[in-house]
Enzyme design. Structure first.
Site, PDB file in Angstrom:
ATOM      1  N   HIS A 120       5.961   4.183  -3.291  1.00  0.00           N
ATOM      2  CA  HIS A 120       5.542   3.408  -4.465  1.00  0.00           C
ATOM      3  C   HIS A 120       5.631   1.935  -4.101  1.00  0.00           C
ATOM      4  CE1 HIS A 120       4.899   2.675  -8.760  1.00  0.00           C
ATOM      5  NE2 HIS A 120       5.609   1.587  -8.508  1.00  0.00           N
ATOM      6  N   CYS A 121       4.504   1.226  -4.218  1.00  0.00           N
ATOM      7  CA  CYS A 121       4.477  -0.193  -3.883  1.00  0.00           C
ATOM      8  C   CYS A 121       4.741  -0.987  -5.151  1.00  0.00           C
ATOM      9  CB  CYS A 121       3.119  -0.558  -3.284  1.00  0.00           C
ATOM     10  SG  CYS A 121       2.877  -2.321  -3.127  1.00  0.00           S
ATOM     11  N   PHE A 122       5.830  -1.746  -5.164  1.00  0.00           N
ATOM     12  CA  PHE A 122       6.198  -2.493  -6.375  1.00  0.00           C
ATOM     13  C   PHE A 122       5.305  -3.710  -6.578  1.00  0.00           C
ATOM     14  CE2 PHE A 122       9.989  -0.010  -5.540  1.00  0.00           C
ATOM     15  CZ  PHE A 122      10.223   0.499  -6.804  1.00  0.00           C
TER      16      PHE A 122
END
Ligand SMILES: [Zn+2]
Length: 279
Positions: A120-122
């Site tokens: 998951h890329c913040f």
């Protein structure tokens, strides 16, 4: 668990805000300080270099932003899975996603089933999977280039404007502690101190993005995801590295290296998921 999810959600909101602020600051520094100061003399050759530097900066910046948009526009979610697994309060899953079968994951932050989830890329607030991995990698490359390019121009600006020589490599190490001291003594302005801080931010983001990008490309070539690596599931992929790369980068991969355009066929995600059914 609830506190952990709250922290992750907070990060999911703060990271994109940080990204856009850093982009805006970089933009302002380039066009209000770097370009006018470094190339101020009215010579023909200098005017040409102003145009070249502006063009290079805009190209890098637009590619980074373009790929950022594409990463969000083409999420790696599964289009035909509407049933999502419910997560109980005492869920034993300590990570932000449920591991489902066939390389699919349910991301607790995105609340979607993701195909071949990587992580998951913040910064984009999205999951990176098979469909948007190519845009994500290009986003990392161009962000790294933009930051390192800004660093070079920032150093040039300090040299031209304040006669700080960077001939000695130690200058870069002593710059931050000295500037901090000078700032609190009132010798330098807040803007100068902020610029010095930004030099380190650009260096940090530039190096981190470059390293992360190399890791991702190696994983993609091996047909692996970051998720699998974290779980210690690294196994030899049956297809060649060329197939693995074209799986992610699509058939028109060369165009995608220079422009943030769609090069991955819309259906390839489902096909890839089918390929990896034996995972
Ligand atoms: Zn996610």
């Amino acid at each position: 668990m609830i506190i952990r999810m709250f922290k992750l959600r907070l990060l999911n909101a703060v990271a994109p805000a940080y990204f856009f602020s850093a982009t805006a600051v970089t933009f302002i520094f380039h066009f209000c300080f770097f370009i006018p100061t470094i190339f101020q003399s009215p010579g023909i050759s200098l005017r040409v270099s102003t145009v070249i530097h502006t063009a290079v900066f805009l190209y890098l910046m637009l590619n980074a932003l373009g790929n950022y948009v594409m990463t969000i526009k083409y999420p790696a979610e599964s289009a035909n899975e509407t049933v999502i697994p419910a997560c109980s309060a005492d869920c034993s899953d300590k990570i932000d996603a449920h591991y489902l079968l066939n390389g699919r994951h349910f991301c607790k932050l995105c609340k979607k089933v993701i195909l071949r989830r990587d992580h998951h890329c913040f910064f984009t607030g999205n999951c990176i999977g098979n469909k948007n991995m190519r845009y994500f990698i290009m986003f990392c490359i161009y962000t790294s280039c933009t930051c390192l390019y800004s660093l070079v121009l920032g150093v040039a600006f300090l040299t031209v404007e304040y006669n700080i020589s960077f001939e000695n490599p130690l200058t870069f190490l002593t710059l931050l502690p000295l500037s901090t001291g000078y700032f609190f003594l009132g010798v330098i302005s807040g803007l100068q101190f902020f610029l010095v801080l930004m030099l380190y931010v650009w260096l940090g983001i530039g190096l981190v993005c470059a390293g992360f990008c190399c890791q991702q490309v190696l994983l993609v070539a091996r047909g692996q995801t970051y998720c699998q690596m974290k779980r210690g599931q690294l196994v030899e992929s049956c297809s060649s590295w060329k197939d693995n790369l074209s799986d992610v980068f699509g058939s028109h991969w060369a165009v995608g290296l220079f422009l943030p355009v769609q090069t991955v066929e819309a259906f390839s995600g489902e096909v890839a998921a089918h390929h990896h059914k034996h995972d």
